[in-house]
Design a protein around this motif. Structure first.
Motif, mmCIF file in Angstrom:
data_model
loop_
_atom_site.group_PDB
_atom_site.id
_atom_site.type_symbol
_atom_site.label_atom_id
_atom_site.label_comp_id
_atom_site.label_asym_id
_atom_site.label_seq_id
_atom_site.Cartn_x
_atom_site.Cartn_y
_atom_site.Cartn_z
ATOM 1 N N GLY A 107 1.959 -2.646 -13.848
ATOM 2 C CA GLY A 107 2.276 -1.488 -13.996
ATOM 3 C C GLY A 107 3.350 -1.893 -12.794
ATOM 4 N N LYS A 108 4.168 -0.100 -12.431
ATOM 5 C CA LYS A 108 4.978 -0.564 -11.591
ATOM 6 C C LYS A 108 4.466 -0.347 -10.087
ATOM 7 C CE LYS A 108 8.627 -0.279 -11.124
ATOM 8 N NZ LYS A 108 10.333 -0.933 -11.246
ATOM 9 N N ILE A 109 4.930 -0.855 -9.244
ATOM 10 C CA ILE A 109 3.812 -0.738 -7.430
ATOM 11 C C ILE A 109 4.423 0.931 -7.358
ATOM 12 C CG2 ILE A 109 4.037 -1.440 -5.695
ATOM 13 C CD1 ILE A 109 2.777 -3.143 -6.897
ATOM 14 N N HIS A 110 3.306 1.688 -6.577
ATOM 15 C CA HIS A 110 3.741 3.125 -6.610
ATOM 16 C C HIS A 110 3.654 3.263 -4.926
ATOM 17 C CE1 HIS A 110 3.171 7.383 -6.534
ATOM 18 N NE2 HIS A 110 1.486 7.488 -5.432
ATOM 19 N N ARG A 111 2.201 3.145 -4.412
ATOM 20 C CA ARG A 111 2.241 2.545 -2.808
ATOM 21 C C ARG A 111 1.873 1.170 -2.573
ATOM 22 N NH1 ARG A 111 -0.303 8.696 -1.532
ATOM 23 N NH2 ARG A 111 1.753 9.721 -1.693
ATOM 24 N N VAL A 112 2.416 1.152 -1.453
ATOM 25 C CA VAL A 112 1.266 -0.345 -1.039
ATOM 26 C C VAL A 112 1.061 0.154 0.214
ATOM 27 C CG1 VAL A 112 2.218 -2.714 0.113
ATOM 28 C CG2 VAL A 112 3.873 -1.681 -1.395
ATOM 29 N N PHE A 113 -0.893 0.205 0.886
ATOM 30 C CA PHE A 113 -1.439 -0.372 1.655
ATOM 31 C C PHE A 113 -1.949 -1.937 2.772
ATOM 32 C CE2 PHE A 113 -2.239 3.208 -1.084
ATOM 33 C CZ PHE A 113 -2.024 4.382 -0.491
ATOM 34 N N VAL A 114 -1.812 -1.740 3.848
ATOM 35 C CA VAL A 114 -2.719 -2.499 4.331
ATOM 36 C C VAL A 114 -3.964 -2.731 4.954
ATOM 37 C CG1 VAL A 114 -1.977 -3.947 6.726
ATOM 38 C CG2 VAL A 114 -0.354 -3.512 5.520
ATOM 39 N N ILE A 115 -4.785 -3.066 4.782
ATOM 40 C CA ILE A 115 -5.405 -2.399 4.782
ATOM 41 C C ILE A 115 -6.932 -3.808 5.926
ATOM 42 C CG2 ILE A 115 -6.552 -1.571 2.727
ATOM 43 C CD1 ILE A 115 -8.168 -3.932 1.623
ATOM 44 N N GLY A 116 -6.551 -4.401 6.532
ATOM 45 C CA GLY A 116 -6.978 -5.531 7.544
ATOM 46 C C GLY A 116 -6.111 -6.718 7.290
ATOM 47 N N GLY A 117 -7.176 -7.480 8.373
ATOM 48 C CA GLY A 117 -7.768 -7.518 9.442
ATOM 49 C C GLY A 117 -6.484 -7.312 10.868
ATOM 50 N N ALA A 118 -6.776 -7.400 12.349
ATOM 51 C CA ALA A 118 -6.101 -7.162 12.990
ATOM 52 C C ALA A 118 -4.596 -8.048 12.767
ATOM 53 C CB ALA A 118 -6.926 -7.517 13.974
#
Length: 228
Positions: A139-150
């Motif tokens: 599937g094509k990438i829709h959104r990119v989320f960064v979820i951690g850590g610091a």
């Protein structure tokens, strides 16, 4: 003349933090498990726009990956990307667990040694998905989320691609040894808080005004965007 390359989706950081910007203690969350907050995180990071086969990516550090119970990783319905200074070691470890079935191909993890390297891997994945759009497993990438850590948050914030932060404000202090590096509400921070309506429109979630309470902990969802 070559066809212009489509701009890659921007980065959205997702986190929960105390009033003093504490985000963790001893590799875990210091507050009680908040199922409503966890459900919000899962829905927002999975949700994609209608039309065509799409998938969101979640980018995390090795410690965040390790903190996820093994039976729940990779996080389902999302392409997982793990940042580690020893990518070969993690790749070998994952290979020993039989990472070749179809589901893992879709959800990963992809292993990279930096956030920039992760973005390059995602661009390659996106390009391959476009070329193989008839293949059911891609599937094509829709959104990119960064979820951690610091450290991963810090590296992401240094990049111009970081345009949005989804912040869950925990309305109670807890002892923390890990902190988010930017006070988004501080004047001159370079970030602006968007309205509840704008948050709802972007996430697709109905957000209760004033926040929620669970396990004796009050918390509120918010969205910030970088000032350009």
């Amino acid at each position: 003349m070559p066809t212009p390359t489509k701009a890659f989706p921007p980065l959205t950081l997702v986190l929960a933090a105390t009033p003093s910007l504490g985000i963790g203690q001893g590799g875990t969350l210091p507050w009680p498990q908040l199922k409503k907050e966890m459900g919000y995180f899962a829905r927002v990071t999975k949700r994609v726009s209608e039309g065509g086969r799409r998938i969101n990516a979640v980018v995390m550090g090795r410690k965040t990956w390790d903190s996820i119970p093994e039976k729940f990783r990779p996080l389902k319905g999302r392409l997982n990307v793990v940042i580690t200074r020893t990518p070969e070691e993690l790749s070998r470890s994952l290979g020993m667990k039989g990472g070749g079935d179809k589901e893992v191909e879709v959800e990963g993890p992809i292993v990279a040694e930096s956030v920039m390297a992760a973005l390059e891997r995602l661009r390659a994945f996106d390009h391959t998905a476009e070329e193989e759009r008839e293949e059911e497993s891609r599937g094509k990438i829709h959104r990119v989320f960064v979820i951690g850590g610091a450290s991963v948050y810090h590296a992401a914030l240094e990049l111009p691609q970081a345009e949005r932060v989804l912040l869950t404000k925990i309305k109670k202090e807890y002892d923390c040894d890990t902190f988010f590096g930017v006070d988004l509400d501080r004047e001159g921070s370079g970030w602006v808080r968007r309205s509840r309506g704008e948050l709802e429109e972007w996430t697709g979630e109905s957000v209760q005004e004033g926040g929620l309470e669970q396990e004796g902990v009050g918390f509120e969802f918010g969205m910030y965007e970088r000032v350009r």
